[in-house]
Design a protein around this motif. Structure first.
Motif, PDB file in Angstrom:
ATOM      1  N   SER A  61      27.070  36.670  32.976  1.00  7.85           N
ATOM      2  CA  SER A  61      28.532  36.692  32.941  1.00  7.85           C
ATOM      3  C   SER A  61      29.045  37.117  31.575  1.00  7.85           C
ATOM      4  CB  SER A  61      29.086  35.315  33.315  1.00  7.85           C
ATOM      5  OG  SER A  61      28.696  34.948  34.623  1.00  7.85           O
ATOM      6  N   LEU A  64      28.670  40.793  31.052  1.00 11.49           N
ATOM      7  CA  LEU A  64      29.675  41.529  31.822  1.00 11.49           C
ATOM      8  C   LEU A  64      31.078  41.358  31.240  1.00 11.49           C
ATOM      9  CD1 LEU A  64      30.741  43.081  34.316  1.00 11.49           C
ATOM     10  CD2 LEU A  64      30.737  40.882  35.541  1.00 11.49           C
ATOM     11  N   LEU A  68      34.113  43.970  28.794  1.00 12.26           N
ATOM     12  CA  LEU A  68      35.333  44.306  29.534  1.00 12.26           C
ATOM     13  C   LEU A  68      36.578  43.754  28.849  1.00 12.26           C
ATOM     14  CD1 LEU A  68      34.227  43.862  33.259  1.00 12.26           C
ATOM     15  CD2 LEU A  68      34.489  45.978  31.947  1.00 12.26           C
ATOM     16  N   ALA A 206      28.403  46.440  30.251  1.00 14.89           N
ATOM     17  CA  ALA A 206      29.132  45.824  31.356  1.00 14.89           C
ATOM     18  C   ALA A 206      28.416  46.068  32.679  1.00 14.89           C
ATOM     19  CB  ALA A 206      30.557  46.374  31.417  1.00 14.89           C
ATOM     20  N   ALA A 207      27.898  47.284  32.860  1.00 19.23           N
ATOM     21  CA  ALA A 207      27.156  47.593  34.086  1.00 19.23           C
ATOM     22  C   ALA A 207      25.872  46.772  34.166  1.00 19.23           C
ATOM     23  CB  ALA A 207      26.838  49.086  34.136  1.00 19.23           C
ATOM     24  N   GLY A 209      25.344  43.830  32.843  1.00 16.74           N
ATOM     25  CA  GLY A 209      25.718  42.465  33.178  1.00 16.74           C
ATOM     26  C   GLY A 209      26.076  42.314  34.647  1.00 16.74           C
ATOM     27  N   ALA A 210      26.768  43.316  35.213  1.00 15.69           N
ATOM     28  CA  ALA A 210      27.140  43.269  36.619  1.00 15.69           C
ATOM     29  C   ALA A 210      25.904  43.317  37.518  1.00 15.69           C
ATOM     30  CB  ALA A 210      28.085  44.424  36.952  1.00 15.69           C
ATOM     31  N   VAL A 211      24.951  44.183  37.164  1.00 19.24           N
ATOM     32  CA  VAL A 211      23.723  44.287  37.955  1.00 19.24           C
ATOM     33  C   VAL A 211      22.931  42.975  37.900  1.00 19.24           C
ATOM     34  CG1 VAL A 211      21.490  45.445  38.130  1.00 19.24           C
ATOM     35  CG2 VAL A 211      23.565  46.790  37.773  1.00 19.24           C
ATOM     36  N   LEU A 213      24.049  39.977  37.230  1.00 19.97           N
ATOM     37  CA  LEU A 213      24.764  38.919  37.943  1.00 19.97           C
ATOM     38  C   LEU A 213      24.611  39.094  39.465  1.00 19.97           C
ATOM     39  CD1 LEU A 213      26.645  36.486  37.643  1.00 19.97           C
ATOM     40  CD2 LEU A 213      28.583  38.074  37.670  1.00 19.97           C
ATOM     41  N   ALA A 214      24.666  40.330  39.932  1.00 19.92           N
ATOM     42  CA  ALA A 214      24.515  40.582  41.372  1.00 19.92           C
ATOM     43  C   ALA A 214      23.118  40.179  41.852  1.00 19.92           C
ATOM     44  CB  ALA A 214      24.775  42.062  41.667  1.00 19.92           C
TER      45      ALA A 214
END
Length: 220
Positions: A61, A64, A68, A206-207, A209-211, A213-214
């Motif tokens: 988190s 990500l 941002l 950010a990408a 972190g998103a990956v 987290l997903a």
């Protein structure tokens, strides 16, 4: 020892480099700093005292959220000098020589329009509708309270012959940029092509972190 054939180039002293005027949003910077402090406090607490997947979720988190939040609050800035306008938005950096600027518009957002018709928003110069309404009320009060024969200022004082008025700060900034564009558009040093660079230094973490987290949420 440097030989005469390899002397460094001598700067052209006849035309000193123009310094940038820098425009940023104080409210955005303050809000971004506060959000980062809160996110850091919650994230570090989860990393230090969490159990199971909690520390990993907190880490993902943070990776990500931090880029941002920084991109939308701390990063935006507008740099203007005699040759060009440089816009640092959350995910892009746009450089427009003044010769490529067709207009600067103010509506619900402030934006610059290139001669090609492409529009670029100025994130660092947000429109404040509240400030506009406040100024309109001041001007209305000044118009009704000004004595006859004189022109009422926006502060309610009569200033005979004066055309000055109070404007929101962001509208004043746009006025300054328009004046600079009009004055410099035809200059030789203000010609060139528009350049756009994506801010991968923001998008990549950010990408990631998103990956992460997903994946953590998917595996349960």
């Amino acid at each position: 020892m440097t030989t005469p054939d390899h002397q460094p180039p001598v700067p052209d002293a006849s035309r000193p480099e123009s310094k940038d005027r820098i425009y940023r949003s104080p409210a955005g910077i303050a809000g971004g700093a506060l959000l980062l402090v809160i996110a850091g406090w919650l994230g570090i607490d989860a990393l230090a005292s969490g159990h199971g997947r909690t520390p990993w979720l907190a880490l993902a988190s943070l990776i990500l959220v931090v880029p941002l939040v920084s991109a939308f609050t701390l990063r935006p800035a507008v740099y203007a000098n005699e040759d060009r306008l440089r816009i640092r938005n959350p995910f892009r950096v746009i450089v427009l020589p003044w010769g490529q600027v067709a207009s600067l518009r103010s509506g619900y957002s402030n934006e610059v329009v290139a001669t090609s018709g492409t529009k670029y928003q100025l994130w660092a110069v947000p429109v404040s509708l509240r400030a506009r309404k406040k100024v309109a009320k001041q001007q209305a009060r000044g118009a009704t309270s000004g004595p006859g024969g004189g022109r009422a200022s926006s502060f309610g004082r009569s200033t005979p012959g004066s055309a000055a008025s109070t404007r929101p700060q962001t509208d004043q900034i746009m006025d300054d940029l328009r004046e600079l564009a009009e004055a410099r558009a035809a200059e030789e040093s203000a010609q060139g092509e528009v350049s756009v660079r994506w801010a991968y230094e923001v998008m990549a973490p950010a990408a990631a972190g998103a990956v992460l987290l997903a994946i953590l949420l998917a595996v349960g």
